[in-house]
Design an enzyme around this catalytic site. Structure first.
Site, short mmCIF file in Angstrom:
data_model
loop_
_atom_site.label_atom_id
_atom_site.label_comp_id
_atom_site.label_asym_id
_atom_site.label_seq_id
_atom_site.Cartn_x
_atom_site.Cartn_y
_atom_site.Cartn_z
N ASP C 136 0.86 -1.19 0.00
CA ASP C 136 0.00 0.00 0.00
C ASP C 136 0.89 1.23 0.00
O ASP C 136 1.49 1.58 1.02
CB ASP C 136 -0.90 0.03 1.24
CG ASP C 136 -2.00 -1.04 1.20
OD1 ASP C 136 -1.82 -2.05 0.49
OD2 ASP C 136 -3.03 -0.85 1.88
N LYS C 199 -6.82 3.39 -3.34
CA LYS C 199 -7.26 3.38 -1.94
C LYS C 199 -7.42 4.82 -1.49
O LYS C 199 -6.66 5.70 -1.90
CB LYS C 199 -6.18 2.66 -1.13
CG LYS C 199 -6.38 2.63 0.36
CD LYS C 199 -5.28 1.78 1.03
CE LYS C 199 -5.29 1.97 2.55
NZ LYS C 199 -4.19 1.25 3.20
N LYS C 235 -10.21 0.27 -2.51
CA LYS C 235 -10.13 0.06 -1.06
C LYS C 235 -10.42 1.36 -0.32
O LYS C 235 -9.56 2.23 -0.23
CB LYS C 235 -8.75 -0.46 -0.67
CG LYS C 235 -8.57 -0.67 0.83
CD LYS C 235 -7.21 -1.26 1.16
CE LYS C 235 -6.97 -1.28 2.67
NZ LYS C 235 -5.59 -1.75 3.00
#
Lengths: 493, 287, 299
Positions: C136, C199, C235
């Site tokens: 991430d 995300k 996400k």
């Protein structure tokens, strides 16, 4: 594409929403409804009745009195007597307080009213719950406050009430239209005889109960049910001083005609064929959502529906494909299911009319797209529909269909689309979508219509005037302008 | 002795900024009862009316887009021009049977009325526009826009003041008009076209016909490209016909028959608003 | 190199966007469809601990919880991944060895990204060496906001190259991007530059995933899919602690991207306390009575 469909098969299962039906246990609908005249529910002198039924399953909901000539006369006399003896003389602030009371009672009974509205008219509960009923209450709240402030509304002149207002409302927003009619009329000191639409009388009768509960002086509001002939009798009754009508342009013209030899005032809210213009610099996803709201709101039974879509050439394919996928997520079905987006068509007659236009559109060479839904066996339904490959001269582009049917054309220049937008006998509403401020002002100024939604569509508010140019009507409802149809400007000479 | 022959003036229609004869070739003979003087006017036909509506429609987009300031300037210019020709109008009114005192008064009031409405040109919108406090995140405003092409049947008995009083509120609001002059005494109205002609009024904004109400009222109210009718005829048959015909395309109909134009209260911006449509515009507030 | 016209061409109207959200959120999800959603949500959770005080013990506990959500209910799914700081990756990786749960690591100078590109790439290589199966990363918001889109794009592309087959989630930190137009632009840019997932947030600033931001990103994913045929994952992270909101997000995914995206391969929740709320709901649905958090372990 084939990969795509494989992937769909492979995914464990697709997620479907379970039924989420609104409970109807706590609502009450009487088996029979009488006429509301002089503050009481009375048997019709005509001795005639008709039925109101649920368009989603064709089941009868209640037996409704049909007002004949003597009934109409009785109601008008009740209104006249209430005007002469009470309402014209009453302290304006007291008039306002009655309206506030009615507004509160509508709020308190909002769930029941929403359910009945959906049962009687077929509209999704989401809309009757979130739009129709709250707006109806808000309308009474708004005009309640005007009752003792009319001097501020007409600077330099005095406004006086007219007398008895005969009001005829349509079936697409039954309670909301009753509120649009009754609230400004009462606030400005008139009394009312209201005739709800034949296919959707129930919430107006519920409103009559509310009016009774609010202790409004007898005869100030009279609600008489019936069909077209009842409306005609009301229009032609000599003791009616003013007619307010919402409905088709055809009937509006008949009303003007029959009032020609009288001095009666009239205000009319008639048909429309609004142009909704999507420029290439618009916020695309919001525009797509706006198109959905513009034409599929209330099954397209909306006089201001954006039924003519004009998309700028460079984004036309993109918009159409996004519309298709958005339409596929619409849920058609039981109006009482909280997830329903598209409810039932209001009546058999209306469905027939819509189907006629679908046939005309196809016969005239239009390319039709309908979202796929399983259509319930009983009741009246029409899947959301788009037509492409059509032009200004197609009937489905010119005529009001009053159903979930959108006619799509593309355009290249702003001047061209403005000319096309105005190329209509109607002028009720219009839409323009662009991210460029100066373009909004230019286009919205040039569209000859009473309501322009820029980067939005089908928004309503009691403070916001609504009404048409050209054959879409005369006068405004809502806002300060909404008082004008119910007053005479005096001390001119 | 110097004698010179009177020049007998021919009074024409005023259509699209031009002085034209009626296409019908007909005329109306007007006789001054005192002096036995005769004047000939055009006897306008439905085709003259049709041409005038066409001119009005063509002029509308342009006139509608003039700024209020500009329209006010032009109306004030009309007042100036009328003022510089007031002797002519006074004598015309006298010729049509009014006392000298009343004629002087009427011309003065007519000039004042033009000035009054000239002053409204960029103000009535402010009085009648509003920002509506809607309860959702939208900016919402309403403002008046002209209705379009207006046909006017001018008062029979107020040849100059009444004539001006009924057309000017519509015109100052951006409408274009086709007006039928008083059928009994059209002289002042027809002369007024000369005032207009020297006042920078764009062609087609004001079109003036002389003719008969009972012949033209039907056309004034049935033409599908006319958006509103102002009716000052006291004939109930005319009024009923106009109201009936207005249903054809949902014309707005205004009956000014009972208004006393000499009264100062007969002027107000609500008359301007009669030929206005309120447009409401919504726009989201966000970023 | 990204195409600036593509990036600038998508405008978002905030009011219209939030009206669409309201409509999506007004869906009423009941009975079977609710239970289906609750189970699905569990399987989509990236169970996260990102604290300076994280210890090996805490990470181990979390990993245990990930595969034993509530042992009284044996048929519950496992969460999708455990998300930790780089120094905890090897511990997490070892603890999850016998499961299908992925080890995810934040990287690239998380949460601010305020370091140079080389350091970021080194960090990415490090976490992958340690066993991270998903990375991430954060974008350089400073460069983005100053208009240096190519810098941001190049950085993402280089990180993706460093990741190889490891799944790359690109955190836009939408709370710092100020407008939905920027959210859209950053989403497009991240996808064009090689993101496997986009995300919303780090969870380290006060504004995390908001419904309008999530909708805007989902729409960007849909448009990218329609253009390229590539399915990018999504996400939302931060602030999603109640199952009701999580279900509403599933509705949003379904009605924006379709059922295909209702899988942990393409949709995740970055959350720490969501799992317990979902568990309580599942048990409430089964037993019929409302639950107390006292009966659910707190890891």
């Amino acid at each position: 594409m084939s990969e795509n469909s494989k992937a769909k098969k492979n995914s464990s299962m697709s997620w479907k929403y379970s039924n989420a039906l609104e409970s109807i246990e706590h609502i009450s609908i009487s088996p029979v409804y009488k006429l509301f005249i002089g503050g009481k529910f009375v048997n019709p002198i005509s001795k005639k009745y008709f039925h109101s039924s649920n368009p989603a399953n064709e089941k009868k909901l209640a037996k409704i009195a049909l007002a004949g000539k003597s009934d109409v006369n009785k109601a008008v006399l009740a209104a006249k007597s209430a005007y002469d003896n009470i309402w014209e003389k009453i302290d304006p602030k007291e008039r306002g307080k009655y309206l506030f009371r009615i507004a509160r009672l509508i709020q308190e009974k909002s769930r029941e009213l929403a359910i009945i509205e959906s049962l009687d008219g077929g509209k999704p509960i989401r809309e009757s719950r979130d739009i129709d009923i709250p707006l109806a209450a808000a309308h009474f709240f708004y005009y309640a406050g005007w009752a003792d402030k009319l001097d501020y509304a007409f600077p330099g002149r005095k406004a006086s009430s007219i007398g008895v207002a005969g009001q005829i409302i349509p079936w697409n927003f039954p309670l909301l239209m009753a509120a649009w009619k009754i609230a400004p009329a009462l606030a400005s000191g008139n009394t009312v005889v209201l005739k709800p639409a034949e296919s959707t009388p129930l919430t107006a009768l519920k409103l009559a109960e509310i009016i009774q509960e609010a202790d409004l002086p007898a005869g100030v509001v009279n609600i008489i049910t019936g069909d077209g002939t009842t409306g005609e009798l009301l229009v032609n009754n000599p003791n009616v001083d003013k007619i307010a009508f919402t409905g088709s342009t055809k009937v509006g013209k008949m009303i003007i005609n029959s009032l020609a030899a009288t001095k009666k005032k009239y205000s009319l809210e008639l048909g429309g064929k609004a142009a909704n213009i999507i420029c290439e610099d618009a916020a695309i996803d919001q525009a797509v959502e706006g198109i959905i709201n513009s034409i599929f709101f209330n099954q397209g039974h909306v006089c201001c529906a954006g039924s003519r879509l004009y998309v700028q050439e460079s984004i036309s394919n993109q918009i159409i494909s996004k519309l298709h996928s958005r339409m596929d997520h619409l849920i058609l079905g039981d109006p009482l299911d909280k997830n329903t987006d598209i409810g039932a068509i209001n009546s058999k007659a209306q469905l027939k009319r819509i189907k006629m236009y679908l046939d005309i559109g196809k016969k005239d060479g239009g390319e039709i797209y309908q979202s796929k839904h399983s259509i319930p066996k009983k009741g009246y339904w029409c899947a959301p529909t788009l037509f492409t490959d059509i032009s200004q001269s197609h009937r489905i582009v010119q005529e009001e269909i009053f159903g979930p049917v959108l006619a799509i054309q593309s355009f290249r220049t702003i001047d061209e689309v403005i000319a096309k937008a105005n190329n209509s006998p109607y002028g009720l509403s219009g839409g323009v979508w662009t991210d460029k401020g100066s373009k909004i002002f230019q286009v919205s100024k040039k569209i000859r219509a009473g309501v322009i939604w820029a980067n939005t569509f089908n928004k309503f508010d009691p403070t916001s005037p609504f009404g048409g140019y050209k054959e879409s009507g005369i006068g405004r409802e809502g806002g300060l302008e909404g008082l004008s149809p119910y007053v005479n400007i005096v001390n001119r000479n | 002795m110097n004698t010179s022959l009177d020049i007998k003036k021919t009074y024409k229609l005023y259509i699209d900024g031009k002085f034209s004869r009626t296409e019908s070739g007909r005329y109306i003979q007007w006789v001054d009862s005192k002096n036995n003087q005769t004047i000939n006017f055009c006897h306008a036909s439905r085709k003259d009316f049709r041409n005038a509506v066409q001119a009005s429609r063509n002029a509308f987009n342009n006139w509608n887009n003039f700024s209020g300031y500009n329209r006010g300037q032009i109306l004030y210019r009309i007042a100036e021009m009328l003022d510089s020709r007031k002797e002519q109008f006074i004598s015309e009114l006298i010729l049509q049977g009014k006392s000298k005192k009343k004629s002087i008064q009427e011309v003065k009031q007519s000039i004042d009325r033009l000035v009054y409405y000239a002053g409204w040109s960029d103000k009535f919108q402010q009085i009648f526009s509003r920002v509506n406090p809607v309860s959702t995140p939208y900016y919402n405003f309403s403002s008046p826009e002209p209705t379009g092409v207006v046909s006017v049947i001018a008062p029979k008995n107020s040849y100059l003041l009444g004539f001006i009083s009924v057309i000017v509120p519509a015109v100052v609001g951006g409408n274009t008009v086709v007006v039928l002059a008083s059928e009994d005494n059209p002289l002042c109205a027809i002369s007024f076209s000369e005032v207009l002609h020297s006042s920078d009024v764009p062609n087609g904004v004001i079109n003036i016909l002389s003719g008969y109400c009972n012949e033209l009222a039907g056309h004034f109210s049935s033409h599908m490209d006319v958006n509103a009718v102002i009716n000052c005829s006291s004939d109930l048959k005319d009024s009923e016909l106009i109201r009936k015909n207005s249903s054809l395309n949902v014309k707005r109909v205004f009956d000014y028959e009972s208004i006393d134009w000499t009264h100062v209260d007969s002027q107000d911006p609500y008359l301007i608003m009669d030929c206005q449509e309120v447009k409401t515009t919504w726009h989201p507030i966000g970023y | 190199m990204i195409n600036p016209i593509m990036v600038y061409n998508n405008r978002i109207d905030q009011v219209g966007c939030s009206e669409r959200v309201n409509r999506i959120f007004s869906r009423s999800i009941k009975t079977e469809s609710k239970i289906w959603a609750l189970y699905k949500i569990l399987s989509m959770i990236d169970l996260t601990t990102l604290e300076g005080s994280d210890s090996p013990g805490k990470v181990k506990q979390l990993c245990y919880k990930a595969s034993h959500l509530h042992d009284q209910y044996p048929k519950l799914p496992q969460v999708a991944a455990i998300c930790v700081y780089p120094s905890m990756v090897s511990i997490a990786h070892k603890s999850l060895k016998s499961t299908n749960i992925k080890t995810a690591s934040v990287a690239t100078g998380f949460p601010s990204g305020m370091t140079n590109c080389k350091a970021k790439l080194d960090e990415v290589r490090y976490v992958i060496d340690e066993g991270a199966e998903e990375v991430d990363m954060v974008i350089s918001r400073g460069h983005f906001l100053s208009g240096e889109l190519n810098y941001v794009s190049d950085e993402i592309a280089q990180v993706k190259t460093a990741c190889g087959k490891v799944k790359l989630k690109v955190i836009l930190e939408t709370g710092e991007l100020n407008t939905l137009d920027n959210v859209r632009m950053a989403s497009d840019l991240a996808m064009e530059s090689g993101a496997d997932f986009i995300k919303t947030s780090t969870g380290k600033i006060s504004e995390s995933a908001t419904p309008t931001v999530v909708l805007t990103m989902l729409e960007a994913i849909r448009d990218y899919y329609n253009k390229t045929g590539k399915k990018i994952g999504m996400k939302p992270a931060g602030g999603i602690s109640k199952s009701k909101l999580a279900i509403q997000y599933l509705v949003m995914v379904k009605e924006t991207l379709g059922n295909d995206w209702l899988t942990p391969n393409l949709f995740r929740f970055g959350a720490s306390s969501l799992a317990n709320d979902v568990l309580m709901q599942i048990i409430k649905q089964n037993k019929g009575n409302y639950q107390s958090s006292n009966y659910f372990s707190l890891d």
